[in-house]
Write an enzyme that holds these catalytic residues in place. Structure first.
Site, short mmCIF file in Angstrom:
data_model
loop_
_atom_site.label_atom_id
_atom_site.label_comp_id
_atom_site.label_asym_id
_atom_site.label_seq_id
_atom_site.Cartn_x
_atom_site.Cartn_y
_atom_site.Cartn_z
N CYS A 141 2.90 2.02 11.52
CA CYS A 141 1.93 1.68 12.57
C CYS A 141 2.07 0.23 13.04
O CYS A 141 3.03 -0.09 13.72
CB CYS A 141 0.52 1.99 12.09
SG CYS A 141 -0.63 2.26 13.44
N HIS A 147 0.29 7.77 9.16
CA HIS A 147 -0.49 7.41 7.97
C HIS A 147 -0.66 8.68 7.16
O HIS A 147 -0.04 9.68 7.44
CB HIS A 147 -1.89 6.92 8.37
CG HIS A 147 -1.88 5.71 9.21
ND1 HIS A 147 -1.60 4.47 8.69
CD2 HIS A 147 -2.13 5.53 10.52
CE1 HIS A 147 -1.68 3.58 9.67
NE2 HIS A 147 -1.99 4.18 10.78
#
Lengths: 247, 504
Positions: free
Chosen positions: A94, A195
Site C-alpha cells: 500500500c 492487506h
C-alpha cells in the site's frame, strides 16, 4: 542459516494489521529451524540495505506517510535502489508500495517524488477502493495460483515498462480499477495493495519470499514443507467469501 | 400532519418488530419515520416542553457504557430521560429512541436526552439537537474501512463541533491528545477530565510496557522489555506494534513523552519540542486503585461554588477503560448539576452496558460476553480475562459485516500472543463467525497449539461446542464483534432467560 529482515518504519507505517506479515515471516522461518533477526529501521537512520535479506515496508496514514517520504528520499534512497537492483527481496504494501515508485500526483496536480526504485506512477483518485480482493498470480508459487487480501486505497497506480504485475484481478479493483492488474514485480521487489495482511493467508507467497531471500546469500535453498492445513483453509474460505460478496 | 404520520408509523413499526421478536427494533422505526418527515429530529425536539436538555456522547470506545452510567444516575435523581440505549447510535437509532418516548402528538415526555452518537453521524445532529453537553471519550483505530483513518475520524468530530452552539459545554478526555486537541477552534466552553494518579499493584495485570519506562519506547517506536514467549523477544515483540494512534504531537510532529500511560496512547503526555502538554483536568480521577480483577475505587475532584470537593466512586467493572467511562459519566452529571450523593449512589447501581461485558447464567454454567471491535478494546478484554485462572474455554467470533468493519486485518494488531504466554491458560478456543478461518489462523500464529483451535463458522453450533467443553461451575468466554454479538446473544438467551436488551 539466518534470515535478516529489515522492517522499515515499524513505528509509523503499520496500519491495517501489517504486523501480521512480520509474524508470518518470522514464524514460517522459525518453524523450519531458520534463525530470524528483525532490524527496525526508522526516521533518521541510513543503513546499508544490501546487508539485509528481506525488507518489509508497510502502509501508513497520510500524516505519517508525509514524514516518511522526506526521510526516505534524503537518507535512504540510493542504498535502497542499489539493494533492489542487487536482488534483495522487498515486500512493500500500500503506502510503502506507492513510496517506492516514481511519484504520487496529488488531486491538485502536484507531483510528490518517491524513491524511484520501481517503475510505477501513482495518482490520487476520487473515492477509495475498499473490499476483498482475489488475484491470479503469474509467480511460480506452487499450490494455489490465487492470492487473497483486502484493499483500501484511493491512489491509482500504473505500471511502467520495467515492471510486471503481481497478478490479474479476479475480484476487486487492484492497481487502478482499469487495467485489471494488481501489484508489481521488479527483480525481487514486490509491491501490492493487498492487506489482510497478505502473507498469513497466502503461505505460498510467504515461502516464495523467504526462499528467494535466503537463496541470494546461501545459494539455491529448498524449504521443507509445513503443515499448512489451516492456512490453506483460510485461503480457500477467503476466496469463496470474496466471490460471494462481489457477485 | 406529516410529523403525526411519521410518529404513528414509527411507533407501529417498533411495536411490530418487538411483537414478532425481530430484534430490538433499534433503528428501523427511525428510518421509516424519517422517510415520511425528513426533519423529524428537529421537529420532535422543538415540541419538547419545557426545555429538554440533551447530552451527546461520542468517540471511538466507551460510548454505550458511559451513556448508560449517565442515564442510571439521571434516573436515580428522578429525572425523566430518553436515551438510545441499545447501541443504536446512527441518526435513525436516535430518532427511534425519541419516537418511543413521545406522545402521538409528538410531545416528548422527558427532561434529559442522553444520546450516544456515532462519530460520522455527529455532524448530522449537532446543530439540530443543540446539546447542553458534548462528551468526547477517545479516538482509536476502529472500523478503518468505514470512516477512513483515525485522522479522518478526528476531522469528522472537529467539523461537527464547528456547528455546536456556543451555549454547549464541551467535555473532553484530557488524557487522549487527539481528543484534547479538539478544544482549540471550538466556540464552546471546554472542560477536561483525566486520570491523575493510579495504583495498579493489587491484582491487575498491567502491560509491562505501559506504565514504566515508556519514554524510550515511544521515542524509538519499539521496545525491548517484553516477556519472551515463543517469539524471539529481541526481535518481533507484540507491543512494538501496539496501536498507539497518537504518538506524535499534532502541532510539530515530535514524539510525546509520557510520565504515565494508562492504556493505548492515553496518559500524561508532553511534547518535548513545542512543549504543548496534557491540559490540567477540571475533573481529575485521583487514587485509582484496582480491586482485584473486578473493579476499581477512585475519587473525582471538582469545584463547587469555588470550593474544592470530591466524589467517591466504587466501580464494579474491570478494565481501566471503564474507569474513564465512569469518570466521564460523573463529570457529565456534575455539569448537569446533579447532587454529589445522587451521583455516588447512581454509579454504584449502574451495571455494564448491554453486551459490552456481561455474564449470563445457563444452568450451572455461565457465559461471559465481551464485545471486541478494535485492537485496544480486544487487548483490554484479554488482559482482564488473563488476570486470573487457567484452563479456559473461549469462543472468538469474527464477523465482517458492515457494522463490524469489512476489513478483518485488525485482528493481527491484537496482542493475541498474551493468550499463549502461559500454555495452560487455554483449554480450547472455538473460532467462529463469517471469518472464522481468519481468527483461527491468527490464533495459530499467536502460538496457540493448533489442536486446541476448532473452527465452526456457525455461531449457534460454536456456542454448543463451547458449552460442551465446560465442567459445572465453569465460565465460557465469548468474544464477538458487533453483529456476531447481536446474534450469539440471542442463542445464549434461548438457552437461558435473559431480559431482552431493549427492556434491560
Amino acid at each position: 542459516m539466518k534470515l535478516i529482515i529489515c522492517h522499515l518504519y515499524p513505528d509509523l507505517m503499520n496500519t491495517y494489521g501489517d504486523r501480521g506479515n512480520m509474524i508470518t515471516l518470522y514464524k514460517r522461518a522459525s518453524w523450519r529451524g531458520i534463525e530470524v533477526e528483525v532490524i527496525p529501521v526508522s526516521i533518521g537512520e541510513g543503513p546499508d540495505f544490501g546487508a539485509f535479506d528481506l525488507i518489509f515496508f508497510g502502509g501508513g496514514q497520510d500524516k505519517e506517510q508525509r514524514l516518511v517520504c522526506q526521510d526516505l528520499i534524503t537518507l535512504k534512497r540510493s542504498s535502497l535502489i542499489d539493494a533492489i537492483e542487487d536482488g534483495v527481496v522487498v515486500l512493500a504494501v500500500c503506502g510503502g508500495y506507492q513510496l517506492l515508485g516514481e511519484y504520487y500526483r496529488t488531486p491538485g496536480g502536484e507531483e510528490l517524488p518517491g524513491v524511484g526504485a520501481l517503475d510505477i506512477r501513482t495518482e490520487a483518485g476520487s473515492g477509495r477502493f475498499i473490499g476483498n480482493v482475489v488475484i491470479e498470480s503469474q509467480l511460480p508459487l506452487g499450490g494455489a495460483p490465487t492470492m487473497v487480501g483486502f484493499e483500501n486505497h484511493s491512489g491509482r497506480t500504473y505500471l511502467g515498462d520495467k515492471t510486471r504485475p503481481l497478478g490479474r484481478v479476479i475480484v476487486g479493483h487492484g492497481n487502478n480499477g482499469r487495467d485489471g492488474l494488481e501489484g508489481c514485480v521488479y527483480k525481487n521487489a514486490f509491491g501490492t495493495y493487498l492487506h489482510g495482511p497478505i502473507l498469513p493467508k497466502n503461505p505460498h507467497f510467504a515461502d516464495y519470499l523467504i526462499q528467494k531471500a535466503l537463496s541470494r546469500r546461501h545459494g539455491e535453498v529448498k524449504l521443507p514443507s509445513l503443515d499448512d492445513g489451516m492456512e490453506l483453509r483460510a485461503h480457500k474460505a477467503a476466496v469463496a467469501h470474496a466471490r460471494k460478496c462481489c457477485h | 400532519m406529516r410529523l403525526w404520520l411519521a410518529i404513528i408509523v414509527g411507533k407501529i413499526c417498533a411495536f411490530a418488530s418487538r411483537f414478532f421478536k425481530r430484534g430490538g427494533g433499534s433503528s428501523l422505526p427511525g428510518s421509516l419515520a424519517r422517510r415520511i418527515e425528513p426533519h423529524i429530529l428537529i421537529r420532535l425536539l422543538e415540541k419538547a416542553t419545557p426545555a429538554l436538555t440533551s447530552v451527546i456522547i461520542t468517540g471511538s470506545n466507551g460510548k454505550t457504557t458511559t451513556a448508560r452510567m449517565v442515564a442510571e444516575v439521571l434516573k436515580h435523581s428522578g429525572l425523566r430521560i430518553v436515551w438510545n440505549r441499545s447501541g443504536a447510535n446512527m441518526v435513525n437509532g436516535i430518532i427511534s429512541a425519541l419516537i418511543e418516548k413521545c406522545s402521538i402528538r409528538g410531545r416528548l415526555c422527558a427532561d434529559v436526552a442522553v444520546l450516544e452518537v456515532d462519530e460520522a453521524n455527529l455532524r448530522h445532529v449537532v446543530a439540530d439537537i443543540k446539546p447542553g453537553v458534548i462528551l468526547v471519550t477517545n479516538c482509536f483505530r476502529d472500523q478503518l474501512d468505514r470512516y477512513g483513518e483515525v485522522d479522518t475520524t478526528l476531522a469528522l468530530i472537529r467539523m461537527a463541533l464547528k456547528d455546536a452552539p456556543p451555549g454547549s459545554t464541551l467535555l473532553l478526555n484530557a488524557d487522549d491528545p487527539l481528543v484534547a486537541s479538539l478544544a482549540s477552534g471550538s466556540r464552546c466552553k471546554t472542560m477536561f477530565y483525566g486520570i491523575e494518579s493510579l495504583d495498579l499493584t493489587s491484582g491487575y495485570t498491567q502491560d509491562r510496557n505501559t506504565v514504566t519506562d515508556m519514554n524510550a519506547n515511544m521515542n524509538m517506536g519499539m521496545n525491548t522489555n517484553m516477556d519472551a514467549s515463543d517469539m524471539n523477544a529481541s526481535n518481533i515483540n507484540a507491543s512494538e506494534y501496539l496501536p498507539h494512534d497518537a504518538r506524535s504531537c499534532p502541532n510539530c510532529g515530535a514524539y510525546y513523552e509520557y510520565s504515565l500511560i494508562t492504556y493505548g496512547h492515553l496518559g500524561k503526555y508532553r511534547c518535548p519540542r513545542c512543549l504543548s502538554s496534557r491540559p490540567a483536568p477540571d475533573f481529575p480521577a485521583l487514587n485509582v486503585v484496582a480491586q482485584g480483577a473486578h473493579g476499581f475505587t477512585f475519587a473525582v475532584g471538582f469545584e463547587h461554588d469555588s470550593e474544592y470537593d470530591s466524589i467517591g466512586a466504587s466501580l464494579g467493572l474491570p478494565g481501566l477503560y471503564n474507569v474513564y467511562n465512569c469518570l466521564a459519566a460523573i463529570a457529565c452529571c456534575l455539569l448537569l448539576g446533579i447532587p454529589k450523593m445522587i451521583i455516588e449512589e447512581g454509579i454504584a447501581k449502574s451495571s455494564s452496558a448491554f453486551g459490552r461485558m456481561e455474564t449470563i447464567q445457563i444452568g450451572d454454567r455461565s457465559v461471559l460476553l465481551a464485545l471486541v471491535k478494535n485492537p485496544v478494546g480486544f487487548n483490554e478484554v484479554i488482559r482482564t480475562i488473563a488476570s486470573e485462572g487457567s484452563n479456559k474455554t473461549l469462543i472468538v467470533c469474527l464477523n465482517d459485516n458492515f457494522a463490524d468493519g469489512r476489513d478483518v486485518s485488525w485482528v493481527w494488531d491484537v496482542d493475541m500472543e498474551r493468550l499463549s504466554r502461559n500454555p495452560s491458560f487455554i483449554r480450547s478456543i472455538v473460532a467462529s463467525g463469517t471469518r472464522a478461518e481468519d481468527i483461527a489462523l491468527r490464533l495459530k500464529y499467536a502460538g496457540i497449539n493448533q489442536e486446541k483451535i476448532c473452527i465452526e463458522p456457525d455461531l449457534d453450533r460454536a456456542l454448543e461446542l463451547g458449552l460442551r467443553k465446560l465442567a459445572p461451575g465453569e465460565t465460557l468466554y465469548v468474544l464477538p464483534t458487533y453483529t456476531a454479538m447481536l446474534e450469539i446473544r440471542e442463542h445464549v438467551r434461548r438457552r437461558s432467560h435473559v431480559r431482552e436488551f431493549w427492556r434491560a
